[in-house]
Design an enzyme around this catalytic site. Sequence first.
Site, mmCIF file in Angstrom:
data_model
loop_
_atom_site.group_PDB
_atom_site.id
_atom_site.type_symbol
_atom_site.label_atom_id
_atom_site.label_comp_id
_atom_site.label_asym_id
_atom_site.label_seq_id
_atom_site.Cartn_x
_atom_site.Cartn_y
_atom_site.Cartn_z
ATOM 1 N N HIS A 149 12.475 -1.467 4.016
ATOM 2 C CA HIS A 149 11.647 -1.300 5.140
ATOM 3 C C HIS A 149 12.183 -2.479 5.854
ATOM 4 O O HIS A 149 12.876 -3.288 5.889
ATOM 5 C CB HIS A 149 10.140 -1.893 4.552
ATOM 6 C CG HIS A 149 9.362 -0.951 3.775
ATOM 7 N ND1 HIS A 149 8.044 -0.958 4.118
ATOM 8 C CD2 HIS A 149 9.707 -0.065 2.930
ATOM 9 C CE1 HIS A 149 7.409 0.137 3.143
ATOM 10 N NE2 HIS A 149 8.608 0.629 2.416
ATOM 11 N N GLU A 198 10.886 -4.836 7.705
ATOM 12 C CA GLU A 198 10.471 -6.263 7.504
ATOM 13 C C GLU A 198 11.430 -6.904 6.552
ATOM 14 O O GLU A 198 11.827 -8.087 6.577
ATOM 15 C CB GLU A 198 8.929 -6.392 7.299
ATOM 16 C CG GLU A 198 8.051 -5.983 8.395
ATOM 17 C CD GLU A 198 7.648 -4.440 8.133
ATOM 18 O OE1 GLU A 198 6.452 -4.132 8.525
ATOM 19 O OE2 GLU A 198 8.384 -3.734 7.625
ATOM 20 N N CYS A 253 3.114 -2.818 5.826
ATOM 21 C CA CYS A 253 2.294 -2.425 4.598
ATOM 22 C C CYS A 253 2.013 -3.465 3.818
ATOM 23 O O CYS A 253 2.220 -4.618 4.019
ATOM 24 C CB CYS A 253 3.431 -1.316 4.099
ATOM 25 S SG CYS A 253 4.752 -2.186 3.155
ATOM 26 N N CYS A 259 5.269 -5.595 2.440
ATOM 27 C CA CYS A 259 5.695 -6.339 3.620
ATOM 28 C C CYS A 259 4.817 -7.326 3.945
ATOM 29 O O CYS A 259 5.454 -8.566 4.085
ATOM 30 C CB CYS A 259 6.169 -5.587 4.770
ATOM 31 S SG CYS A 259 7.389 -4.257 4.603
#
Length: 182
Positions: free
Chosen positions: A79, A81, A109, A112
């Site tokens: 991801h 992040e 999400c 994260c």
Amino acid sequence: MPGKRERRAIRRAAKALAMEEALEKQRRTDEKYMRQAMKLAQKAEALGEVPIGCVIVHEDRVIGRGYNRRNTDHSTFSHAEITAMKKACRVLGDWRLEDCTLYVTLEPCSMCAGAIIQARIPRVVMACSNPKGGCAGSVINVLEEKGFNHQAEVVRGILEEECSRMLSAFFTALRKRLKSGD
């Protein structure tokens, strides 16, 4: 010479003006870094990934960058992040990102958001909400949960329309490709 009331009113007005100027300066800074996150989101899109980008800023310097690469890397953890946090931690030589601001084009999400809290990031600036999986207020609010030992200030809606258009265009094109069998 103005009386006591007038002097107080002048001080209040000056304080309000200074606050307004500070907020405007912060908004410009937030937009500057969100634009950098958007450029990273475009890199994800070029790979056929959902266009999500993230930058982490420390003392007005970008120290971590990331963009969505889940399909490319075949990894749940790729991801934007998480990638940006890994890089920022290496730059600072610490797992704590206590004096940083994280800018991301889509609401984090659960994974994260949890990592943001664990990293002690005090401020998160996001463009778009994620009504199906967002954990900064859309589905749940991990970032501002008072039960945790750390909370992050969340700033929502910075360049929201531009980021939303990018995401919508991506998903519209994806649906067309899936429908046509490409």
